[in-house]
Design a protein around this motif. Structure first.
Motif, PDB file in Angstrom:
ATOM      1  N   ILE A 221       1.515   2.336  10.802  1.00 56.74           N
ATOM      2  CA  ILE A 221       2.219   3.113   9.770  1.00 56.74           C
ATOM      3  C   ILE A 221       3.684   2.714   9.723  1.00 56.74           C
ATOM      4  N   ALA A 222       4.286   2.527  10.898  1.00 54.74           N
ATOM      5  CA  ALA A 222       5.690   2.116  10.965  1.00 54.74           C
ATOM      6  C   ALA A 222       5.888   0.734  10.337  1.00 54.74           C
ATOM      7  N   LEU A 223       4.994  -0.186  10.645  1.00 50.28           N
ATOM      8  CA  LEU A 223       5.085  -1.533  10.080  1.00 50.28           C
ATOM      9  C   LEU A 223       4.919  -1.495   8.565  1.00 50.28           C
ATOM     10  N   ALA A 224       4.009  -0.646   8.091  1.00 45.80           N
ATOM     11  CA  ALA A 224       3.824  -0.493   6.647  1.00 45.80           C
ATOM     12  C   ALA A 224       5.126  -0.021   5.990  1.00 45.80           C
ATOM     13  N   SER A 225       5.779   0.957   6.614  1.00 49.13           N
ATOM     14  CA  SER A 225       7.042   1.483   6.083  1.00 49.13           C
ATOM     15  C   SER A 225       8.125   0.413   6.067  1.00 49.13           C
ATOM     16  N   VAL A 258       0.047   7.397  -0.072  1.00 51.52           N
ATOM     17  CA  VAL A 258      -1.066   8.075   0.598  1.00 51.52           C
ATOM     18  C   VAL A 258      -1.417   9.372  -0.137  1.00 51.52           C
ATOM     19  N   ALA A 259      -0.387  10.131  -0.543  1.00 47.04           N
ATOM     20  CA  ALA A 259      -0.625  11.390  -1.259  1.00 47.04           C
ATOM     21  C   ALA A 259      -1.331  11.137  -2.588  1.00 47.04           C
ATOM     22  N   VAL A 260      -0.905  10.104  -3.299  1.00 44.12           N
ATOM     23  CA  VAL A 260      -1.516   9.764  -4.591  1.00 44.12           C
ATOM     24  C   VAL A 260      -2.982   9.385  -4.400  1.00 44.12           C
ATOM     25  N   VAL A 261      -3.235   8.536  -3.424  1.00 47.31           N
ATOM     26  CA  VAL A 261      -4.606   8.066  -3.176  1.00 47.31           C
ATOM     27  C   VAL A 261      -5.510   9.222  -2.747  1.00 47.31           C
ATOM     28  N   LEU A 262      -4.977  10.128  -1.920  1.00 48.21           N
ATOM     29  CA  LEU A 262      -5.767  11.297  -1.503  1.00 48.21           C
ATOM     30  C   LEU A 262      -6.061  12.204  -2.693  1.00 48.21           C
ATOM     31  N   GLN A 263      -5.095  12.332  -3.606  1.00 49.64           N
ATOM     32  CA  GLN A 263      -5.309  13.124  -4.816  1.00 49.64           C
ATOM     33  C   GLN A 263      -6.407  12.515  -5.687  1.00 49.64           C
ATOM     34  N   MET A 264      -6.553  11.195  -5.589  1.00 52.65           N
ATOM     35  CA  MET A 264      -7.575  10.491  -6.369  1.00 52.65           C
ATOM     36  C   MET A 264      -8.959  10.602  -5.729  1.00 52.65           C
ATOM     37  N   GLY A 265      -9.015  11.207  -4.538  1.00 54.05           N
ATOM     38  CA  GLY A 265     -10.306  11.473  -3.912  1.00 54.05           C
ATOM     39  C   GLY A 265     -10.662  10.598  -2.734  1.00 54.05           C
ATOM     40  N   LEU A 266      -9.688   9.866  -2.182  1.00 56.23           N
ATOM     41  CA  LEU A 266      -9.974   9.028  -1.019  1.00 56.23           C
ATOM     42  C   LEU A 266     -10.321   9.900   0.185  1.00 56.23           C
ATOM     43  N   ASN A 267     -11.339   9.489   0.925  1.00 54.72           N
ATOM     44  CA  ASN A 267     -11.710  10.179   2.156  1.00 54.72           C
ATOM     45  C   ASN A 267     -10.615   9.943   3.204  1.00 54.72           C
ATOM     46  N   THR A 268     -10.212  10.993   3.905  1.00 54.10           N
ATOM     47  CA  THR A 268      -9.144  10.860   4.914  1.00 54.10           C
ATOM     48  C   THR A 268      -9.528   9.900   6.033  1.00 54.10           C
ATOM     49  N   ASP A 269     -10.829   9.714   6.233  1.00 57.20           N
ATOM     50  CA  ASP A 269     -11.285   8.774   7.261  1.00 57.20           C
ATOM     51  C   ASP A 269     -10.918   7.328   6.912  1.00 57.20           C
ATOM     52  N   ASP A 270     -10.600   7.083   5.635  1.00 59.70           N
ATOM     53  CA  ASP A 270     -10.298   5.722   5.184  1.00 59.70           C
ATOM     54  C   ASP A 270      -8.802   5.423   5.153  1.00 59.70           C
ATOM     55  N   LEU A 271      -7.989   6.349   5.677  1.00 55.72           N
ATOM     56  CA  LEU A 271      -6.534   6.156   5.625  1.00 55.72           C
ATOM     57  C   LEU A 271      -6.082   4.942   6.427  1.00 55.72           C
ATOM     58  N   LYS A 272      -6.728   4.685   7.546  1.00 56.23           N
ATOM     59  CA  LYS A 272      -6.330   3.558   8.392  1.00 56.23           C
ATOM     60  C   LYS A 272      -6.532   2.228   7.671  1.00 56.23           C
ATOM     61  N   ILE A 273      -7.681   2.088   6.995  1.00 56.58           N
ATOM     62  CA  ILE A 273      -7.934   0.833   6.281  1.00 56.58           C
ATOM     63  C   ILE A 273      -7.002   0.711   5.080  1.00 56.58           C
ATOM     64  N   LEU A 274      -6.642   1.851   4.470  1.00 57.01           N
ATOM     65  CA  LEU A 274      -5.670   1.824   3.383  1.00 57.01           C
ATOM     66  C   LEU A 274      -4.332   1.309   3.880  1.00 57.01           C
ATOM     67  N   THR A 275      -3.911   1.800   5.053  1.00 60.13           N
ATOM     68  CA  THR A 275      -2.650   1.353   5.640  1.00 60.13           C
ATOM     69  C   THR A 275      -2.679  -0.143   5.928  1.00 60.13           C
ATOM     70  N   ALA A 276      -3.800  -0.610   6.491  1.00 55.50           N
ATOM     71  CA  ALA A 276      -3.939  -2.039   6.792  1.00 55.50           C
ATOM     72  C   ALA A 276      -3.840  -2.877   5.522  1.00 55.50           C
ATOM     73  N   ILE A 277      -4.471  -2.398   4.451  1.00 55.62           N
ATOM     74  CA  ILE A 277      -4.431  -3.125   3.171  1.00 55.62           C
ATOM     75  C   ILE A 277      -3.013  -3.146   2.612  1.00 55.62           C
ATOM     76  N   LEU A 278      -2.313  -2.001   2.706  1.00 55.86           N
ATOM     77  CA  LEU A 278      -0.933  -1.927   2.207  1.00 55.86           C
ATOM     78  C   LEU A 278      -0.019  -2.901   2.951  1.00 55.86           C
ATOM     79  N   VAL A 279      -0.160  -2.953   4.276  1.00 55.71           N
ATOM     80  CA  VAL A 279       0.651  -3.869   5.073  1.00 55.71           C
ATOM     81  C   VAL A 279       0.343  -5.312   4.695  1.00 55.71           C
ATOM     82  N   ALA A 280      -0.946  -5.632   4.552  1.00 55.93           N
ATOM     83  CA  ALA A 280      -1.345  -7.000   4.196  1.00 55.93           C
ATOM     84  C   ALA A 280      -0.776  -7.400   2.843  1.00 55.93           C
ATOM     85  N   ILE A 281      -0.852  -6.490   1.860  1.00 49.03           N
ATOM     86  CA  ILE A 281      -0.325  -6.776   0.524  1.00 49.03           C
ATOM     87  C   ILE A 281       1.189  -6.946   0.570  1.00 49.03           C
TER      88      ILE A 281
END
Length: 310
Positions: A221-225, A258-281
């Protein structure tokens, strides 16, 4: 109105977790060290802060204790790395593993601690002033950010702070100038984890609870930021103050995403992979832009050569 408070809460969390990102920035960018202690020291800061407020300490003193706990965690990693000559990444992992058991001891053997009955600063101020806690958190957290970013900017402009930065830039060059690089690494790791401990303490007060596993994945999360902040802001021309500010802004942007994606219906269990994707992008975009710029410059140069030959 509920949606507004959702995003304001994301900004609040971004400010609080911004200290975590600032701590990682010091080791990752300034010292050029991959320090994995932070997953443990974040939880340590939360555990120490929680125990302090549950035992009647004022929240400000509890926050100070969480910073000191971070200093100690960073010192352990620093000593393992500089004195025992253990590689930095392994030293961080060893400290992180050891902190899990220590955090459980601090929390009295419990995996989590609720703070609903304790003075948690944010709620108490909100209640006494009859103001929504989201506004209170924003103002208090922003005040902490301004103070600590100002302190960091001043410190890293001093001779001691410049020595830490010089050690990260070129350790051999720093040694040739008479700088004790081992001491600088130790100090840098202590400052870094002190900020991480502060973040953990504020997070415990904000959430009115802490958990021994709360720091799991904190480094990502820190690296993503950091990467988001650098892509959005600090890649533009600016000094060290802008670089520090960009880290906190990156933390806020990450939390809003993260808040936007959760509002769109993302499962909280998928937050880690979302973070990994954000860092990669975020890491890929600067590389692609750099290549595009190089290709553009090459085309311009070759075009001029063709015109000359013609």
């Amino acid at each position: 109105m509920g949606l507004f408070y959702t995003y304001l809460g994301a900004v609040d969390l971004g400010l609080i977790w911004g200290f975590l990102a600032l701590g990682v920035y010091i080791t990752f960018r300034l010292l050029d060290i991959a320090d994995l202690t932070v997953d443990g020291s974040f939880a340590t800061g939360g555990a120490v802060c929680a125990i302090c407020v549950l035992n009647g300490f004022h929240p400000i003193l509890a926050i100070l204790a969480s910073i000191i706990s971070g200093f100690i965690a960073g010192a352990i990693t620093g000593l393992l790395h500089t004195k025992c000559k253990i590689p930095a990444i392994l030293a961080g992992i060893l400290t992180q593993i050891g902190l899990y058991s220590i955090n459980l001891r601090i929390m009295g053997g419990r995996a989590n601690l609720p703070l609903t009955s304790a003075n948690t600063l944010f709620n108490d101020i909100a209640t006494s002033l009859n103001i929504n806690r989201y506004y209170v958190t924003f103002v208090v957290a922003l005040l902490f950010v301004i103070i600590f970013v100002g302190i960091l900017y001043w410190f890293f402009g001093t001779e001691l702070g410049s020595s830490i930065r010089a050690t990260g830039n070129s350790e051999q060059m720093a040694r040739s100038l008479g700088i004790d690089t081992d001491h600088m690494k130790l100090l840098g790791l202590m400052i870094s984890n002190g900020l991480v401990g502060l973040s953990g303490g504020l997070n415990a007060l904000y959430g009115q609870a802490t958990d021994v596993r709360v720091g799991t994945g904190a480094i990502v999360i820190a690296l993503a930021s950091i990467v988001i902040g650098e892509v959005v802001i600090s890649n533009k021309k600016g000094g060290f103050a802008l670089a520090l500010t960009s880290i906190v802004v990156g933390s806020i942007i990450y939390r809003i995403i993260v808040a936007v994606v959760l509002q769109m219906g993302l499962n909280t269990d998928d937050l880690k992979i979302l973070t990994a994707i954000l860092v990669a992008i975020a890491l890929t975009i600067p590389v692609m832009l750099s290549k595009r710029k190089q290709v553009s410059m090459y085309k311009k140069l070759t075009g001029k050569e063709i015109d000359k030959n013609a």
